[in-house]
Design a protein around this motif. Structure first.
Motif, PDB file in Angstrom:
ATOM      1  N   GLY A 163      79.896  -3.647  18.713  1.00 13.73           N
ATOM      2  CA  GLY A 163      80.750  -4.684  19.382  1.00 13.73           C
ATOM      3  C   GLY A 163      79.822  -5.755  20.098  1.00 13.73           C
ATOM      4  N   GLU A 164      78.463  -5.812  19.611  1.00 14.11           N
ATOM      5  CA  GLU A 164      77.631  -6.904  20.163  1.00 14.11           C
ATOM      6  C   GLU A 164      77.597  -8.146  19.683  1.00 14.11           C
ATOM      7  N   VAL A 165      77.577  -9.306  20.236  1.00 20.07           N
ATOM      8  CA  VAL A 165      77.516 -10.829  19.879  1.00 20.07           C
ATOM      9  C   VAL A 165      76.390 -11.370  20.290  1.00 20.07           C
ATOM     10  N   ALA A 166      75.748 -12.040  19.631  1.00 15.69           N
ATOM     11  CA  ALA A 166      74.585 -12.801  19.954  1.00 15.69           C
ATOM     12  C   ALA A 166      74.845 -14.352  20.672  1.00 15.69           C
ATOM     13  N   VAL A 167      74.239 -14.608  21.550  1.00 18.75           N
ATOM     14  CA  VAL A 167      74.371 -16.028  22.139  1.00 18.75           C
ATOM     15  C   VAL A 167      73.336 -16.664  22.445  1.00 18.75           C
ATOM     16  N   ILE A 168      73.011 -17.889  22.178  1.00 16.01           N
ATOM     17  CA  ILE A 168      71.866 -18.261  22.757  1.00 16.01           C
ATOM     18  C   ILE A 168      72.287 -19.250  23.942  1.00 16.01           C
ATOM     19  N   LEU A 169      71.420 -18.766  25.026  1.00 15.73           N
ATOM     20  CA  LEU A 169      71.514 -19.224  26.414  1.00 15.73           C
ATOM     21  C   LEU A 169      70.443 -19.842  26.979  1.00 15.73           C
ATOM     22  N   ASP A 170      70.265 -21.388  27.098  1.00 14.24           N
ATOM     23  CA  ASP A 170      69.120 -21.841  27.571  1.00 14.24           C
ATOM     24  C   ASP A 170      67.935 -21.663  26.517  1.00 14.24           C
ATOM     25  N   GLU A 171      68.316 -21.618  25.300  1.00 14.78           N
ATOM     26  CA  GLU A 171      67.336 -21.674  24.316  1.00 14.78           C
ATOM     27  C   GLU A 171      66.732 -20.186  24.099  1.00 14.78           C
ATOM     28  N   ARG A 172      67.403 -19.144  24.843  1.00 18.01           N
ATOM     29  CA  ARG A 172      67.028 -17.829  24.704  1.00 18.01           C
ATOM     30  C   ARG A 172      68.194 -16.877  24.030  1.00 18.01           C
ATOM     31  N   ARG A 173      67.962 -16.121  22.874  1.00 14.83           N
ATOM     32  CA  ARG A 173      68.658 -15.181  22.450  1.00 14.83           C
ATOM     33  C   ARG A 173      69.138 -14.428  23.246  1.00 14.83           C
ATOM     34  N   ARG A 174      70.387 -13.916  23.685  1.00 14.51           N
ATOM     35  CA  ARG A 174      70.987 -12.825  24.323  1.00 14.51           C
ATOM     36  C   ARG A 174      71.887 -12.052  23.628  1.00 14.51           C
ATOM     37  N   VAL A 175      72.142 -10.809  23.910  1.00 11.15           N
ATOM     38  CA  VAL A 175      73.045 -10.123  23.422  1.00 11.15           C
ATOM     39  C   VAL A 175      74.281  -9.796  24.415  1.00 11.15           C
ATOM     40  N   MET A 176      75.494  -9.954  24.117  1.00  9.24           N
ATOM     41  CA  MET A 176      76.867  -9.685  24.738  1.00  9.24           C
ATOM     42  C   MET A 176      77.632  -8.652  24.287  1.00  9.24           C
ATOM     43  N   LYS A 177      78.206  -7.757  25.190  1.00 10.47           N
ATOM     44  CA  LYS A 177      78.991  -6.560  24.846  1.00 10.47           C
ATOM     45  C   LYS A 177      79.783  -6.172  25.859  1.00 10.47           C
ATOM     46  N   LEU A 178      81.276  -6.131  25.507  1.00  5.87           N
ATOM     47  CA  LEU A 178      82.128  -5.715  26.427  1.00  5.87           C
ATOM     48  C   LEU A 178      82.166  -4.243  26.722  1.00  5.87           C
ATOM     49  N   THR A 179      81.117  -3.931  27.665  1.00  6.11           N
ATOM     50  CA  THR A 179      81.439  -2.153  27.988  1.00  6.11           C
ATOM     51  C   THR A 179      82.423  -2.261  29.045  1.00  6.11           C
ATOM     52  N   LEU A 180      82.681  -0.929  29.410  1.00  8.42           N
ATOM     53  CA  LEU A 180      83.896  -0.400  30.312  1.00  8.42           C
ATOM     54  C   LEU A 180      83.720  -1.193  31.509  1.00  8.42           C
ATOM     55  N   GLY A 181      82.453  -1.160  32.115  1.00 10.09           N
ATOM     56  CA  GLY A 181      82.040  -2.055  33.352  1.00 10.09           C
ATOM     57  C   GLY A 181      82.475  -3.414  33.153  1.00 10.09           C
ATOM     58  N   ALA A 182      81.937  -3.826  32.096  1.00  8.38           N
ATOM     59  CA  ALA A 182      82.223  -5.404  31.792  1.00  8.38           C
ATOM     60  C   ALA A 182      83.578  -5.856  31.877  1.00  8.38           C
ATOM     61  N   LEU A 183      84.483  -4.825  31.369  1.00  7.45           N
ATOM     62  CA  LEU A 183      85.735  -5.185  31.193  1.00  7.45           C
ATOM     63  C   LEU A 183      86.457  -5.064  32.487  1.00  7.45           C
ATOM     64  N   ALA A 184      86.077  -4.066  33.603  1.00 10.27           N
ATOM     65  CA  ALA A 184      86.780  -3.968  34.658  1.00 10.27           C
ATOM     66  C   ALA A 184      86.259  -5.203  35.523  1.00 10.27           C
ATOM     67  N   GLU A 185      85.007  -5.777  35.294  1.00  9.35           N
ATOM     68  CA  GLU A 185      84.721  -7.004  36.057  1.00  9.35           C
ATOM     69  C   GLU A 185      85.502  -8.071  35.425  1.00  9.35           C
ATOM     70  N   LEU A 186      85.930  -8.060  34.237  1.00  5.50           N
ATOM     71  CA  LEU A 186      86.798  -9.204  33.445  1.00  5.50           C
ATOM     72  C   LEU A 186      88.080  -9.024  34.203  1.00  5.50           C
ATOM     73  N   GLU A 187      88.757  -7.977  34.029  1.00  9.43           N
ATOM     74  CA  GLU A 187      90.030  -7.787  34.557  1.00  9.43           C
ATOM     75  C   GLU A 187      90.045  -8.268  35.930  1.00  9.43           C
ATOM     76  N   GLU A 188      89.193  -8.038  36.870  1.00 11.79           N
ATOM     77  CA  GLU A 188      89.215  -8.525  38.161  1.00 11.79           C
ATOM     78  C   GLU A 188      89.154 -10.087  38.413  1.00 11.79           C
ATOM     79  N   ALA A 189      88.055 -10.455  37.377  1.00 12.75           N
ATOM     80  CA  ALA A 189      87.958 -12.096  37.412  1.00 12.75           C
ATOM     81  C   ALA A 189      89.180 -12.956  37.011  1.00 12.75           C
ATOM     82  N   LEU A 190      89.929 -12.269  35.976  1.00 12.62           N
ATOM     83  CA  LEU A 190      91.019 -12.928  35.365  1.00 12.62           C
ATOM     84  C   LEU A 190      92.332 -12.616  36.156  1.00 12.62           C
TER      85      LEU A 190
END
Length: 104
Positions: A7-34
């Protein structure tokens, strides 16, 4: 390297490669944020075809945090995502697709 099967996706943020993933905790934060009270409500909002810049930002933040990034949404205000807003929206959509079963 990002692992699509995990479920990982790479993003280049400020010229640095980072990995994104929607873990259960990240989904909970996303539900709250939205302001969604369930994963079903979250998916309905995202699949409704009217995704806002705020939604994209919240997805990118949640994905980054799920990938181990310690930042917050405010940290991305001045950050440069390689490819700009269109690429950020594409990566956010890919992140959701991979989190819910599509490894593409």
């Amino acid at each position: 390297m990002a692992n699509p099967r995990a479920g990982e996706v790479a993003v280049i943020l400020d010229e640095r490669r980072r990995v994104m993933k929607l873990t259960l905790g990240a989904l909970a934060e996303l539900e709250e944020a939205l302001g969604c009270d369930s994963i079903e409500a979250l998916l309905a909002r995202l699949e409704g075809g009217r995704v806002s810049a705020r939604d994209v930002l919240a997805l990118i933040v949640a994905g980054l945090r799920g990938g181990g990034w310690p930042g917050r949404a405010a940290d991305l205000v001045a950050a440069e995502i390689e490819g700009g807003p269109v690429e950020a929206a594409r990566l956010a959509a890919l992140l959701v697709a991979r989190a819910f079963g599509e490894a593409a």
